[in-house]
Design a protein around this motif. Sequence first.
Motif, PDB file in Angstrom:
ATOM      1  N   ASN A 217       0.815  -1.205   0.000  1.00  0.00           N
ATOM      2  CA  ASN A 217       0.000   0.000   0.000  1.00  0.00           C
ATOM      3  C   ASN A 217       0.852   1.261   0.000  1.00  0.00           C
ATOM      4  O   ASN A 217       1.928   1.308   0.597  1.00  0.00           O
ATOM      5  CB  ASN A 217      -0.919   0.019   1.225  1.00  0.00           C
ATOM      6  CG  ASN A 217      -1.987  -1.047   1.150  1.00  0.00           C
ATOM      7  OD1 ASN A 217      -2.390  -1.462   0.069  1.00  0.00           O
ATOM      8  ND2 ASN A 217      -2.447  -1.497   2.301  1.00  0.00           N
ATOM      9  N   LEU A 218       0.352   2.288  -0.653  1.00  0.00           N
ATOM     10  CA  LEU A 218       0.977   3.600  -0.609  1.00  0.00           C
ATOM     11  C   LEU A 218       0.585   4.298   0.693  1.00  0.00           C
ATOM     12  O   LEU A 218      -0.466   4.003   1.267  1.00  0.00           O
ATOM     13  CB  LEU A 218       0.512   4.434  -1.797  1.00  0.00           C
ATOM     14  CG  LEU A 218       0.934   3.947  -3.182  1.00  0.00           C
ATOM     15  CD1 LEU A 218       0.160   4.690  -4.261  1.00  0.00           C
ATOM     16  CD2 LEU A 218       2.423   4.147  -3.374  1.00  0.00           C
ATOM     17  N   PRO A 219       1.405   5.223   1.171  1.00  0.00           N
ATOM     18  CA  PRO A 219       1.036   5.958   2.392  1.00  0.00           C
ATOM     19  C   PRO A 219      -0.300   6.683   2.251  1.00  0.00           C
ATOM     20  O   PRO A 219      -1.063   6.779   3.210  1.00  0.00           O
ATOM     21  CB  PRO A 219       2.190   6.950   2.559  1.00  0.00           C
ATOM     22  CG  PRO A 219       3.342   6.300   1.878  1.00  0.00           C
ATOM     23  CD  PRO A 219       2.757   5.573   0.699  1.00  0.00           C
ATOM     24  N   LEU A 220      -0.570   7.206   1.057  1.00  0.00           N
ATOM     25  CA  LEU A 220      -1.857   7.822   0.774  1.00  0.00           C
ATOM     26  C   LEU A 220      -2.675   6.913  -0.127  1.00  0.00           C
ATOM     27  O   LEU A 220      -2.178   6.446  -1.152  1.00  0.00           O
ATOM     28  CB  LEU A 220      -1.677   9.179   0.085  1.00  0.00           C
ATOM     29  CG  LEU A 220      -1.434  10.408   0.948  1.00  0.00           C
ATOM     30  CD1 LEU A 220      -1.234  11.631   0.066  1.00  0.00           C
ATOM     31  CD2 LEU A 220      -2.598  10.644   1.905  1.00  0.00           C
ATOM     32  N   LYS A 221      -3.894   6.667   0.244  1.00  0.00           N
ATOM     33  CA  LYS A 221      -4.809   5.929  -0.607  1.00  0.00           C
ATOM     34  C   LYS A 221      -5.380   6.882  -1.653  1.00  0.00           C
ATOM     35  O   LYS A 221      -5.837   7.988  -1.321  1.00  0.00           O
ATOM     36  CB  LYS A 221      -5.939   5.327   0.239  1.00  0.00           C
ATOM     37  CG  LYS A 221      -7.029   4.634  -0.561  1.00  0.00           C
ATOM     38  CD  LYS A 221      -6.541   3.374  -1.225  1.00  0.00           C
ATOM     39  CE  LYS A 221      -7.688   2.650  -1.935  1.00  0.00           C
ATOM     40  NZ  LYS A 221      -7.211   1.498  -2.718  1.00  0.00           N
ATOM     41  N   VAL A 222      -5.354   6.476  -2.920  1.00  0.00           N
ATOM     42  CA  VAL A 222      -5.883   7.277  -4.021  1.00  0.00           C
ATOM     43  C   VAL A 222      -7.074   6.544  -4.615  1.00  0.00           C
ATOM     44  O   VAL A 222      -6.951   5.396  -5.056  1.00  0.00           O
ATOM     45  CB  VAL A 222      -4.820   7.507  -5.117  1.00  0.00           C
ATOM     46  CG1 VAL A 222      -5.352   8.450  -6.194  1.00  0.00           C
ATOM     47  CG2 VAL A 222      -3.526   8.054  -4.516  1.00  0.00           C
ATOM     48  N   VAL A 223      -8.233   7.182  -4.610  1.00  0.00           N
ATOM     49  CA  VAL A 223      -9.443   6.579  -5.165  1.00  0.00           C
ATOM     50  C   VAL A 223      -9.931   7.473  -6.298  1.00  0.00           C
ATOM     51  O   VAL A 223     -10.059   8.685  -6.129  1.00  0.00           O
ATOM     52  CB  VAL A 223     -10.550   6.425  -4.104  1.00  0.00           C
ATOM     53  CG1 VAL A 223     -11.684   5.555  -4.642  1.00  0.00           C
ATOM     54  CG2 VAL A 223      -9.991   5.823  -2.822  1.00  0.00           C
ATOM     55  N   VAL A 224     -10.208   6.857  -7.453  1.00  0.00           N
ATOM     56  CA  VAL A 224     -10.568   7.605  -8.655  1.00  0.00           C
ATOM     57  C   VAL A 224     -11.971   7.217  -9.101  1.00  0.00           C
ATOM     58  O   VAL A 224     -12.351   6.046  -9.067  1.00  0.00           O
ATOM     59  CB  VAL A 224      -9.569   7.318  -9.795  1.00  0.00           C
ATOM     60  CG1 VAL A 224      -9.998   7.999 -11.092  1.00  0.00           C
ATOM     61  CG2 VAL A 224      -8.177   7.759  -9.393  1.00  0.00           C
ATOM     62  N   SER A 225     -12.744   8.212  -9.519  1.00  0.00           N
ATOM     63  CA  SER A 225     -14.065   7.955 -10.100  1.00  0.00           C
ATOM     64  C   SER A 225     -14.305   8.895 -11.268  1.00  0.00           C
ATOM     65  O   SER A 225     -13.945  10.070 -11.218  1.00  0.00           O
ATOM     66  CB  SER A 225     -15.178   8.151  -9.057  1.00  0.00           C
ATOM     67  OG  SER A 225     -16.453   8.005  -9.672  1.00  0.00           O
ATOM     68  N   SER A 226     -14.910   8.363 -12.317  1.00  0.00           N
ATOM     69  CA  SER A 226     -15.374   9.202 -13.428  1.00  0.00           C
ATOM     70  C   SER A 226     -16.892   9.091 -13.553  1.00  0.00           C
ATOM     71  O   SER A 226     -17.447   9.254 -14.634  1.00  0.00           O
ATOM     72  CB  SER A 226     -14.692   8.799 -14.736  1.00  0.00           C
ATOM     73  OG  SER A 226     -14.941   7.435 -15.041  1.00  0.00           O
ATOM     74  N   PHE A 227     -17.557   8.770 -12.417  1.00  0.00           N
ATOM     75  CA  PHE A 227     -19.015   8.762 -12.329  1.00  0.00           C
ATOM     76  C   PHE A 227     -19.628   7.684 -13.225  1.00  0.00           C
ATOM     77  O   PHE A 227     -20.666   7.881 -13.843  1.00  0.00           O
ATOM     78  CB  PHE A 227     -19.588  10.147 -12.660  1.00  0.00           C
ATOM     79  CG  PHE A 227     -18.997  11.241 -11.811  1.00  0.00           C
ATOM     80  CD1 PHE A 227     -19.532  11.542 -10.564  1.00  0.00           C
ATOM     81  CD2 PHE A 227     -17.880  11.939 -12.229  1.00  0.00           C
ATOM     82  CE1 PHE A 227     -18.968  12.522  -9.767  1.00  0.00           C
ATOM     83  CE2 PHE A 227     -17.306  12.928 -11.432  1.00  0.00           C
ATOM     84  CZ  PHE A 227     -17.858  13.216 -10.202  1.00  0.00           C
ATOM     85  N   ARG A 228     -18.966   6.516 -13.234  1.00  0.00           N
ATOM     86  CA  ARG A 228     -19.471   5.335 -13.941  1.00  0.00           C
ATOM     87  C   ARG A 228     -19.564   4.199 -12.922  1.00  0.00           C
ATOM     88  O   ARG A 228     -18.700   3.321 -12.886  1.00  0.00           O
ATOM     89  CB  ARG A 228     -18.531   4.948 -15.084  1.00  0.00           C
ATOM     90  CG  ARG A 228     -18.410   5.992 -16.192  1.00  0.00           C
ATOM     91  CD  ARG A 228     -17.311   5.598 -17.172  1.00  0.00           C
ATOM     92  NE  ARG A 228     -17.285   6.431 -18.344  1.00  0.00           N
ATOM     93  CZ  ARG A 228     -16.575   7.553 -18.464  1.00  0.00           C
ATOM     94  NH1 ARG A 228     -15.854   7.995 -17.425  1.00  0.00           N
ATOM     95  NH2 ARG A 228     -16.584   8.244 -19.590  1.00  0.00           N
ATOM     96  N   PRO A 229     -20.557   4.213 -12.052  1.00  0.00           N
ATOM     97  CA  PRO A 229     -20.548   3.311 -10.889  1.00  0.00           C
ATOM     98  C   PRO A 229     -20.497   1.834 -11.241  1.00  0.00           C
ATOM     99  O   PRO A 229     -19.788   1.070 -10.589  1.00  0.00           O
ATOM    100  CB  PRO A 229     -21.834   3.672 -10.144  1.00  0.00           C
ATOM    101  CG  PRO A 229     -22.676   4.419 -11.119  1.00  0.00           C
ATOM    102  CD  PRO A 229     -21.725   5.106 -12.036  1.00  0.00           C
ATOM    103  N   LYS A 230     -21.230   1.400 -12.280  1.00  0.00           N
ATOM    104  CA  LYS A 230     -21.219  -0.035 -12.586  1.00  0.00           C
ATOM    105  C   LYS A 230     -19.859  -0.472 -13.108  1.00  0.00           C
ATOM    106  O   LYS A 230     -19.282  -1.464 -12.640  1.00  0.00           O
ATOM    107  CB  LYS A 230     -22.299  -0.378 -13.599  1.00  0.00           C
ATOM    108  CG  LYS A 230     -22.253  -1.861 -13.951  1.00  0.00           C
ATOM    109  CD  LYS A 230     -23.369  -2.330 -14.817  1.00  0.00           C
ATOM    110  CE  LYS A 230     -23.220  -3.830 -15.048  1.00  0.00           C
ATOM    111  NZ  LYS A 230     -24.293  -4.405 -15.849  1.00  0.00           N
ATOM    112  N   ALA A 231     -19.340   0.257 -14.094  1.00  0.00           N
ATOM    113  CA  ALA A 231     -18.046  -0.102 -14.662  1.00  0.00           C
ATOM    114  C   ALA A 231     -16.951  -0.054 -13.600  1.00  0.00           C
ATOM    115  O   ALA A 231     -16.061  -0.916 -13.556  1.00  0.00           O
ATOM    116  CB  ALA A 231     -17.707   0.829 -15.817  1.00  0.00           C
ATOM    117  N   GLU A 232     -17.009   0.940 -12.726  1.00  0.00           N
ATOM    118  CA  GLU A 232     -15.968   1.087 -11.711  1.00  0.00           C
ATOM    119  C   GLU A 232     -16.029  -0.016 -10.668  1.00  0.00           C
ATOM    120  O   GLU A 232     -14.988  -0.523 -10.230  1.00  0.00           O
ATOM    121  CB  GLU A 232     -16.078   2.463 -11.059  1.00  0.00           C
ATOM    122  CG  GLU A 232     -15.653   3.582 -12.008  1.00  0.00           C
ATOM    123  CD  GLU A 232     -16.026   4.969 -11.512  1.00  0.00           C
ATOM    124  OE1 GLU A 232     -16.467   5.077 -10.348  1.00  0.00           O
ATOM    125  OE2 GLU A 232     -15.876   5.929 -12.286  1.00  0.00           O
TER     126      GLU A 232
END
Length: 473
Positions: A217-232
């Motif tokens: 794990n990285l010290p900072l967690k990075v979470v990305v979304s492009s507003f595509r809930p099913k695909a993500e």
Amino acid sequence: MKIIQVELNYRLSDESLSQPQSDPMTGSIPFPFRVVDSQGALLAEGAVDSRTPSEVFIKDSSDSEQLFVRLMWPTGNHATKVARFEGGNRARVVFSDQLVSVDPWSSWAASRIPKTQTFARASRSSNNADESLHKFQNVWLRLWQRSASGWSYEEQLPRHSVKRSESIAQLDLDLSEGGHLLQLGGQLMPFVFVSLPGNGTCRVLLTPNASTGGNKNLPLKVVVSSFRPKAEMLVEFLSRDSMQAAKAIKEHDADAWTLLQEKYKDPVSAIAGAYYLLRSGEWRSTPIQWFENLYASFPWSSDAALIRCVVDMRLGLRTPDDARRALRCLSESIERGIPLFEEAHRINIEAYTLLGALLKPGTDASSDSGFLDLQPRERRKYQEVLNNCQRLAVARAWTGAAFSYFGAEPDKPTAERLTGKAPTMEAALGDNRIALVRRASGFSASNMATRKGTSSLTSGRRPKSAVTYLKDL
């Protein structure tokens, strides 16, 4: 026969992931669930979102008066509800996210972050240094974009919304079409690139990782979304090898075929669907032309070229022309930039391992390859492509569903975890998005990134940093 109706009331999460002037229920986040008996035996599986309840039919030979429904999160956490039949054959359970997080705007990411109890507690206001962003205030961010001339940086983050709490920073970025990379680094954060989908708004959430054990794990967690809930959610479970959960998501409401078939409406979701089909084996029953159309219609997509390469390989490289086509697709994947999803790391290894065997790595570039007869120049070109693929593999980072890797420059991935200040760059005056020249600042300047053939500094250049510090968001 028993029937359980499973309902999901994750309205906080759905609303936090909705864009302005959109109905949050149209983009409801799906979650898989399992029905088990008192001994833990699996009786049924499915998926549900806040928009539509899900019904499951169960043959229960023990005729139990109660069963258990477990809602699964990508992190491996789950919530359990008791389904009570009370003399009948129907039961109803409802899952709610009211207690998931006290910051409604960050609820969408809670299911993707380990130890979400810590995530929720820290979001109130915590004095625990391990849960606070305070020590990461000097972490810097830099945004890169891919164009025909290579990678270039943005002078500043194209952000239109920023929200913060004691332990969470969230920013929405307006991105143009094509490939984008968000680079992060600092004294406590190794230099890492995280792939971002373009052509619209992209949301990035940063929060301290609960654990960095195992050097994963990285010290900072990075979470990305492009507003595509099913695909993500589909690729989130794929990234964690949770194939049964991914299958339930895939079959919910629509399937991966539909995501791929509707590529012209949403190529990013189509790419997610294609990765599922490759992993599950269902690509064999998918029209090959769909993969070809994905590859040909979106020349900015590194994923589409990589997927087409692997489909060709799995169909069989029966002739030298088949092998050349696969090599060209792999080469295009590198030329187009960086894939979007973590799943690309897996099939990148598959591609360069098999195709590397055809080129016989380690032999003289002019030697006869037998099956694949290439000119020396062509052989050297493809060998460098394979070398680039291998460098990406050894530089692999892990941020969940997003493709990520370590390095100081986009085209130079490295397994070394560099830390410190952002590499100082120089760019031509009057151009805020020019390719970069690395200056000596703890880094070797022997390999300079250039634009349009320029390989040396001129008198009209000035140093540029093009970074934003976390404390300044």
